[in-house]
Design a protein around this motif. Structure first.
Motif, short mmCIF file in Angstrom:
data_model
loop_
_atom_site.label_atom_id
_atom_site.label_comp_id
_atom_site.label_asym_id
_atom_site.label_seq_id
_atom_site.Cartn_x
_atom_site.Cartn_y
_atom_site.Cartn_z
N ALA A 53 0.69 -1.27 -0.03
CA ALA A 53 0.04 -0.06 0.15
C ALA A 53 0.89 1.27 -0.07
O ALA A 53 0.42 2.32 -0.36
CB ALA A 53 -1.02 0.03 1.34
N ASP A 54 1.85 1.14 0.56
CA ASP A 54 3.00 2.48 0.59
C ASP A 54 4.10 2.11 -0.54
O ASP A 54 5.31 2.79 -0.46
CB ASP A 54 3.60 2.41 2.09
CG ASP A 54 4.51 1.28 2.28
OD1 ASP A 54 5.10 1.13 3.40
OD2 ASP A 54 4.33 0.29 1.72
N GLY A 55 3.94 1.35 -1.50
CA GLY A 55 4.91 1.21 -2.65
C GLY A 55 6.12 0.36 -1.98
O GLY A 55 6.88 0.14 -3.04
N GLY A 56 6.00 0.15 -0.78
CA GLY A 56 7.19 -1.21 -0.64
C GLY A 56 8.69 -0.76 -0.79
O GLY A 56 9.16 0.37 -0.58
N ASP A 57 9.38 -1.54 -1.77
CA ASP A 57 10.73 -1.22 -2.14
C ASP A 57 10.92 -0.43 -3.23
O ASP A 57 12.01 -0.40 -3.87
CB ASP A 57 11.24 -2.71 -2.18
CG ASP A 57 11.52 -3.38 -0.80
OD1 ASP A 57 11.26 -4.65 -0.80
OD2 ASP A 57 11.80 -2.79 0.10
N LEU A 58 9.68 -0.05 -3.95
CA LEU A 58 10.03 0.86 -5.24
C LEU A 58 10.30 2.18 -4.57
O LEU A 58 10.17 2.63 -3.62
CB LEU A 58 8.49 0.85 -5.83
CG LEU A 58 8.02 -0.23 -6.40
CD1 LEU A 58 6.61 0.09 -6.83
CD2 LEU A 58 8.86 -1.08 -7.36
N ASP A 59 11.29 2.82 -5.68
CA ASP A 59 11.74 4.18 -5.39
C ASP A 59 10.46 5.05 -5.40
O ASP A 59 9.80 4.86 -6.74
CB ASP A 59 12.74 4.53 -6.56
CG ASP A 59 13.99 3.66 -6.13
OD1 ASP A 59 14.85 3.76 -6.99
OD2 ASP A 59 14.18 3.76 -4.79
N ALA A 60 10.01 5.94 -4.83
CA ALA A 60 9.09 6.84 -4.70
C ALA A 60 9.36 8.21 -5.45
O ALA A 60 10.48 8.48 -5.41
CB ALA A 60 8.29 6.85 -3.33
N GLY A 61 8.43 8.68 -6.04
CA GLY A 61 8.50 9.95 -6.56
C GLY A 61 8.09 11.16 -5.31
O GLY A 61 7.75 10.65 -4.33
N ASN A 62 8.29 12.31 -5.58
CA ASN A 62 8.23 13.24 -4.76
C ASN A 62 7.39 14.56 -5.47
O ASN A 62 8.11 15.37 -6.21
CB ASN A 62 9.27 13.88 -3.90
CG ASN A 62 9.46 13.24 -2.78
OD1 ASN A 62 8.90 13.59 -1.78
ND2 ASN A 62 10.72 12.74 -2.45
N ALA A 63 6.16 14.39 -5.48
CA ALA A 63 5.32 15.39 -6.16
C ALA A 63 5.54 15.36 -7.81
O ALA A 63 5.39 16.18 -8.51
CB ALA A 63 5.73 17.07 -5.84
#
Lengths: 213, 338
Positions: free
Chosen positions: B134-144
């Motif tokens: 649900a929180d993207g786990g181990d994927l690199d997340a974006g910021n906006a």
């Protein structure tokens, strides 16, 4: 006698994506950002602005830094060979997104630039970022991607003001109010610091009071 | 035991998961395990080879043009989306989003391919949330925005993709959320984005190599998959021990379109490798041996399909130059002993 065997091949159908994804950003969340601002320091209206990637002929690119940033905007736009669709600004002055470019990989190994355009009231303005790399070669499925992994800064400016300027963040949503330094189009535009403007106002009021006495 | 069997067993953790049928009349143990998949910078062609555990299985008691029935079943407690697997060797799978009744499942017209007394299995469909968290786990997340984010592209069935990423500052809500990567900044409920296991995933990696872990059960029977005209991103389905031969048949039993003394008209199977793809097709007249052979599409050399391992290729590309078609993917023969 040898027989010459002719085999008529069928071209591989086009790949579903077949593009180079280019991801660029001048802000990241609420923690850091370098908004694109006009000559008053105001982040440019996102409805009047866009960004795109593409390339220039080498000779023109070599002379970008020597062009007059006030008068050469249209010439720069005309010389820019855009690749793919334009991207939009998420918020005034701010972009963080992906465009698809270089369908067919015709630009492989060509220098990769980003062009920001702003349809200002006084005329269109252009800002060029040199991304410091070439369009990549797409893989066999026609796919490639570029993500600088950092914010664009004035250090990347190839046509425009290469010095950061004060940004008036009053038009930005509150979470982004901390982005007080921006990138602008014209060299020589004097954008007063907010504190300088206030001092000027106070000084002006002081002179007015002295005259009245 | 073969080495490959040991590898699979180790991978699967030697754990048997008991599956209860809807009528609790029978149960079957299904091997489970985990697999670590790597996301490099750029395009990654991946697939889900460990699947949600089955929640029901049984025997078909009636079929008509738009449904199948198991009179001994009770589907009334099942909610959400499921994958229906027909276990008669056809490999037929269908997505099930609702049930007609406690005993009846809506389907396409299967009257020509399924018979009364055929077995079936139901397993929940994997979702963006179940695989990546649900929180993207181990994927690199974006910021906006998508900058720096790993993007998950899911084939949309029409030649394009639905694209998603996890954003720590979604620009619509200003909170962290799974987000549509089409530029709309629309928030996405990851529990509603289905990942059908026959579909390959394209993950566009950013920010350096990272990994994510897929857990689940191994599918032990063949799978039918649909190929559109053009590029098809598919999963290799079996997590270990799979080869070109076990998946498509030593003699192309899966009936991919074959070439005749060349790649013209042939479906090509592209196996991702470092730096590109190894490409294969079945040639009815290989120009080296002049007999039907699996063939290297780049150099025309005959290939022993049993030596082309798919262990490191969770995702494949099948290039179909012809019209849409349906083909089957087999499993390694030793899966029958698991």
């Amino acid at each position: 006698m040898k027989l010459k065997l002719l085999v008529l091949g069928v071209a591989i159908p086009a790949a579903a994506n077949a593009a180079t994804n280019v991801t660029l950003q001048n802000f990241s969340g609420v923690s850091s950002g370098n908004p694109i601002v006009d000559n008053t320091g105001t982040p440019i209206d996102n409805s009047l602005s866009s960004w795109a990637v593409g390339t220039f002929e080498t000779a023109f690119a070599d002379g970008l830094s020597g062009l007059d940033t006030v008068t050469a905007d249209q010439a720069v736009i005309d010389a820019f060979t855009q690749s793919g669709a334009s991207g939009s600004l998420s918020i005034n002055g701010l972009f963080n997104g992906t465009v698809e470019s270089d369908s067919g990989n015709a630009n492989a190994n060509a220098p990769l630039y980003a062009l920001v355009t702003y349809n200002a009231a006084a005329g269109v303005q252009a800002l060029v970022f040199d991304l410091g790399r070439a369009f990549p070669t797409q893989d066999g499925a026609g796919n490639a991607s570029v993500d600088l992994g950092r914010l664009l800064t004035t250090d990347d400016v190839a046509f425009g003001n290469t010095n950061p300027v004060a940004a008036d963040t009053s038009t930005l949503p509150p979470p982004f109010a901390g982005f007080n330094q921006g990138i602008t189009f014209d060299v020589g535009a004097v954008i007063p610091e907010p504190s300088t403007g206030l001092l000027s106002l106070i000084a002006g009021l002081g002179l007015l009071a002295r005259r009245r006495r | 035991m073969k080495t490959k069997t040991l590898k699979v067993a180790a991978t699967m953790g030697l754990t048997a998961l008991l599956v209860g049928s809807a009528a609790a009349q029978e149960s079957a143990s299904k091997p489970v395990g985990y697999e670590t998949l790597t996301i490099e910078d750029g395009f990654n062609y991946l697939g889900l080879r460990l699947h949600e555990a089955p929640v029901a299985s049984g025997t078909i008691t009636a079929i008509d043009a738009d449904s199948i029935e198991d009179s001994a079943a009770d589907f009334s407690a099942l909610t959400g989306t499921y994958i229906l697997e027909i276990d008669n060797g056809s490999g037929i799978i269908q997505e099930v989003v609702t049930f007609n009744s406690g005993t009846e499942i809506p389907t396409d017209d299967l009257t020509g391919e399924v018979a009364v007394d055929d077995s079936y299995t139901l397993r929940p469909v994997a979702t963006l949330e179940s695989v990546f968290g649900a929180d993207g786990g181990d994927l690199d997340a974006g910021n906006a925005g998508t900058g720096g984010a790993d993007q998950v592209w899911i084939p949309d069935g029409t030649g394009g993709f639905d694209k998603y990423y996890y954003d720590n500052t979604n620009l619509t809500t200003f909170v962290a959320a799974w987000t549509n990567a089409d530029g709309s900044n629309a928030v996405v409920d990851p529990a509603t984005v289905s990942l059908v296991y026959t579909d390959g995933l394209v993950i566009v990696g950013a920010g350096g190599a990272n990994t994510f872990v897929v857990t689940g059960s191994v599918k032990l029977t063949e799978t039918n998959f649909a190929l559109s005209s053009g590029f098809n991103y598919v999963s290799s389905v079996s997590p270990a021990g799979s080869t070109l031969a076990s998946m498509f048949g030593t003699d192309n039993e899966s009936l991919l379109d074959a070439g005749n003394a060349g790649t013209g008209g042939a479906d090509q199977v592209w196996v991702p490798v470092a730096g590109g793809f190894d490409k294969y097709y079945y040639d009815n007249t290989n120009l080296t041996t002049f007999v039907p052979e699996w063939t290297n599409a780049d150099n025309g050399a005959a290939v022993d399909p049993a030596t082309v391992s798919l262990d490191d290729a969770s995702g494949l590309i099948i290039v179909n130059p012809g019209a849409a078609q349906s083909n089957s993917a087999g499993v390694p023969s030793f899966y029958g002993t698991l």
